[in-house]
Design an enzyme around this catalytic site. Sequence first.
Site, mmCIF file in Angstrom:
data_model
loop_
_atom_site.group_PDB
_atom_site.id
_atom_site.type_symbol
_atom_site.label_atom_id
_atom_site.label_comp_id
_atom_site.label_asym_id
_atom_site.label_seq_id
_atom_site.Cartn_x
_atom_site.Cartn_y
_atom_site.Cartn_z
ATOM 1 N N GLY A 17 73.756 -87.773 69.152
ATOM 2 C CA GLY A 17 75.438 -86.727 69.549
ATOM 3 C C GLY A 17 75.745 -87.787 70.805
ATOM 4 O O GLY A 17 76.844 -86.701 70.683
ATOM 5 N N GLY A 20 79.864 -86.534 70.573
ATOM 6 C CA GLY A 20 79.941 -84.856 70.247
ATOM 7 C C GLY A 20 80.685 -84.536 72.021
ATOM 8 O O GLY A 20 80.624 -85.875 72.829
ATOM 9 N N ASP A 21 81.074 -83.377 71.963
ATOM 10 C CA ASP A 21 81.470 -82.868 73.602
ATOM 11 C C ASP A 21 80.692 -83.022 74.629
ATOM 12 O O ASP A 21 81.408 -83.426 75.297
ATOM 13 C CB ASP A 21 82.518 -81.311 72.939
ATOM 14 N N LEU A 22 79.850 -82.591 73.997
ATOM 15 C CA LEU A 22 78.913 -82.736 75.323
ATOM 16 C C LEU A 22 78.790 -84.330 76.143
ATOM 17 O O LEU A 22 78.909 -84.522 77.463
ATOM 18 C CB LEU A 22 77.266 -82.028 75.342
ATOM 19 N N ARG A 24 80.314 -86.861 75.913
ATOM 20 C CA ARG A 24 81.469 -87.356 76.043
ATOM 21 C C ARG A 24 82.732 -86.310 77.327
ATOM 22 O O ARG A 24 83.124 -86.885 78.754
ATOM 23 C CB ARG A 24 82.997 -87.190 75.823
ATOM 24 N N ARG A 51 75.944 -90.371 63.331
ATOM 25 C CA ARG A 51 76.150 -90.769 61.822
ATOM 26 C C ARG A 51 77.658 -91.893 61.980
ATOM 27 O O ARG A 51 77.528 -92.644 60.892
ATOM 28 C CB ARG A 51 76.576 -88.822 60.577
ATOM 29 N N ASP A 235 73.249 -65.981 74.968
ATOM 30 C CA ASP A 235 73.705 -67.318 75.481
ATOM 31 C C ASP A 235 73.479 -67.895 77.056
ATOM 32 O O ASP A 235 74.180 -68.676 77.701
ATOM 33 C CB ASP A 235 75.806 -67.131 75.105
ATOM 34 N N HIS A 240 70.224 -68.860 82.171
ATOM 35 C CA HIS A 240 70.417 -69.286 83.592
ATOM 36 C C HIS A 240 70.312 -68.140 84.228
ATOM 37 O O HIS A 240 69.904 -68.428 85.600
ATOM 38 C CB HIS A 240 72.100 -69.862 83.005
HETATM 39 P P1 NAP Z 1 79.618 -81.792 68.488
HETATM 40 O O1 NAP Z 1 80.592 -81.895 69.345
HETATM 41 O O2 NAP Z 1 79.642 -81.025 67.555
HETATM 42 O O3 NAP Z 1 78.601 -83.177 68.513
HETATM 43 C C1 NAP Z 1 77.747 -83.314 67.419
HETATM 44 C C2 NAP Z 1 77.259 -84.287 67.932
HETATM 45 O O4 NAP Z 1 76.385 -84.892 66.900
HETATM 46 C C3 NAP Z 1 78.337 -85.791 67.036
HETATM 47 O O5 NAP Z 1 78.437 -86.535 67.912
HETATM 48 C C4 NAP Z 1 77.727 -85.686 65.746
HETATM 49 O O6 NAP Z 1 77.996 -87.005 65.694
HETATM 50 C C5 NAP Z 1 76.271 -85.553 66.045
HETATM 51 N N1 NAP Z 1 75.932 -85.697 64.630
HETATM 52 C C6 NAP Z 1 75.690 -84.403 63.401
HETATM 53 N N2 NAP Z 1 75.439 -84.261 63.362
HETATM 54 C C7 NAP Z 1 74.557 -85.579 62.731
HETATM 55 C C8 NAP Z 1 73.568 -86.207 62.020
HETATM 56 N N3 NAP Z 1 72.664 -85.579 60.755
HETATM 57 N N4 NAP Z 1 73.000 -87.165 62.725
HETATM 58 C C9 NAP Z 1 73.013 -87.733 63.262
HETATM 59 N N5 NAP Z 1 74.074 -87.489 64.850
HETATM 60 C C10 NAP Z 1 74.726 -85.703 64.189
HETATM 61 O O7 NAP Z 1 78.213 -81.071 69.884
HETATM 62 P P2 NAP Z 1 78.600 -80.748 71.523
HETATM 63 O O8 NAP Z 1 79.510 -79.620 71.689
HETATM 64 O O9 NAP Z 1 78.871 -81.860 71.950
HETATM 65 O O10 NAP Z 1 76.794 -80.074 71.055
HETATM 66 C C11 NAP Z 1 75.446 -80.807 71.223
HETATM 67 C C12 NAP Z 1 74.372 -79.904 71.663
HETATM 68 O O11 NAP Z 1 74.764 -79.679 73.182
HETATM 69 C C13 NAP Z 1 75.044 -78.608 71.140
HETATM 70 O O12 NAP Z 1 72.818 -78.187 70.470
HETATM 71 C C14 NAP Z 1 74.759 -77.596 72.030
HETATM 72 O O13 NAP Z 1 74.637 -75.755 72.162
HETATM 73 C C15 NAP Z 1 74.504 -78.107 73.400
HETATM 74 N N6 NAP Z 1 75.609 -77.640 74.592
HETATM 75 C C16 NAP Z 1 77.027 -78.010 74.491
HETATM 76 C C17 NAP Z 1 77.762 -77.613 75.296
HETATM 77 C C18 NAP Z 1 78.818 -77.967 75.672
HETATM 78 O O14 NAP Z 1 79.808 -78.211 76.857
HETATM 79 N N7 NAP Z 1 79.679 -79.235 74.420
HETATM 80 C C19 NAP Z 1 76.854 -76.815 76.736
HETATM 81 C C20 NAP Z 1 76.124 -76.722 76.667
HETATM 82 C C21 NAP Z 1 75.350 -76.966 75.481
HETATM 83 P P3 NAP Z 1 78.812 -87.672 63.908
HETATM 84 O O15 NAP Z 1 79.738 -85.855 63.390
HETATM 85 O O16 NAP Z 1 79.160 -88.621 64.031
HETATM 86 O O17 NAP Z 1 77.046 -87.026 63.560
#
Ligand code: NAP
Length: 483
Positions: A17, A20-22, A24, A51, A235, A240
């Site tokens: 990932g 992804g957002d986290l 970055r 991916r 959540d 937390h």
């Molecule tokens: P996101 O922005 O949707 O990013 C998801 C990542 O997973 C992307 O890099 C995506 O890239 C990759 N991905 C998706 N399907 C895949 C596959 N089949 N194989 C390999 N890579 C794959 O999600 P996020 O916000 O970063 O969150 C990631 C995790 O952290 C989640 O469990 C979320 O609950 C947790 N979290 C996030 C935050 C936050 O602030 N964002 C806070 C706490 C917890 P591709 O599409 O290129 O594959």
Amino acid sequence: MVSRVIPVEPFDLVIFGGTGDLARRKILPGLFRRFCDGQMPDGARVIGAARSEMDTAAYRVTVGEAIGEFGGDSAVDCDAVDAFLERVEYQAVDAKGEGGWEALRGLLRDGMVRAFYFSVAPSLFGDIAERLRSFGLADAQSRIVVEKPFGHDLASARSLNATLAQHFDEEQIYRIDHYLGKETVQNLMAVRFGNMLFEPLWNAQFIDHIQITVAETVGVGGRGEYYDKSGAMRDMVQNHLMQLLCLIAMEPPSKFDPDAVRDEKLKVIRALDPIDYHQLVRGQYGPAGDAPGYREDVGDARSRTESFVAMKVHLSNWRWAGTPFYLRTGKKLRARDSEIAVVFKDTPHSIFGPEAGQHRNVLAIRLQPNEGMTLDVTIKEPGPGGMRLIDVPLDMSFADALGPDAEAPDAYERLIMDVIRGNQTLFMRGDEVEAAWAWTDPIIEGWQSRGDVPKPYDPGSSGPEDALMLMHRDGRRWREIKA
Ligand code: NAP
């Protein structure tokens, strides 16, 4: 101030990932700041995996942009950014397929720490764990970092624990709760167990009650679809707030060691009484002017998911019998303010008479913003006119006390470095997570079976009126939510 940064061994950190957002916003900028602090040795490498098809050069551009956007002040040093990017690589991998795994294995080096950060949707955790084993990427030195949410309820958390346990030992699994990485949260343990002053008073005999508030000003934003299936209880409270409660209420561990600390935290969760329905308040923010309310934000005009929870909880043990803990968390509240307040009891007798008013010592531990602690102490109001009492704070803001260089690392930075060092103290153990779900599940089921509708509250307020009443009924009041 002299830097006390402890270097770590060289490592390979794979971020699934990585686009992804986290990754970055938190993980990559955090790693960059550790690099700037000299904590990433020459042999340390970060490998993004997702991916999307791209090469390392293209990935470095996106990582550089993320650092520029989220890296803070250190990101202005372009030479440092370039040097950091030289340690960054990328490999396209499909968590659910076969593609990319052999190539990823080829990138990993033998004889050093391998950490795999699962920054992907929880539905992929099992697939990745399985492939790390089947493609031979994981060895005895390997560890995995698992993001929240860790399950949706007890059954799903158990199933996820069981899946991960097929491929990794518990000592290799790091379930992250970034609240535990906050400087002040760790300082809570230092204050409690490093001073003689507090611990003798840290019980129901001297403490009237404890408040834990985690208030946010933001709404559900772009997370509406996820959040509406979750709500504040899943959540925020299950993870937390429960973790904060554990640290504030636990018995002193025999040593600052992962299992000693986590054993004590687990005992706290197990000592929680089942919660009385009347001691719980659910809320949902309404619209205000042009700003949409919760239901518009999640696109469901009939949603009954809570964006606010307040509750009074009791611990059935010798230390805390009779001292309630009040917990509240919510979105679109008056200010972004997270705080634990330990409110001590009145003195047994006031020699100054009723006109001196009621004064109480309060130890307030601020988690955000401006991490620090304040201890309210009662003194004489200066000047003539008799003995008038006022409460003044002994302020322990870290930046003021320790100087600007003492700026605490972000929670994610600290926790990632703990993973590399192999220190699980600030990570949740599988049984802790399950115990927390075992306590929260009946609450959520109770709401569902009763068809409970959350109370509306105004954005920018302190939550529903009923939450204020929860305290007023007991002759107490919430501390003000303030920035
Ligand atoms: P996101 O922005 O949707 O990013 C998801 C990542 O997973 C992307 O890099 C995506 O890239 C990759 N991905 C998706 N399907 C895949 C596959 N089949 N194989 C390999 N890579 C794959 O999600 P996020 O916000 O970063 O969150 C990631 C995790 O952290 C989640 O469990 C979320 O609950 C947790 N979290 C996030 C935050 C936050 O602030 N964002 C806070 C706490 C917890 P591709 O599409 O290129 O594959």
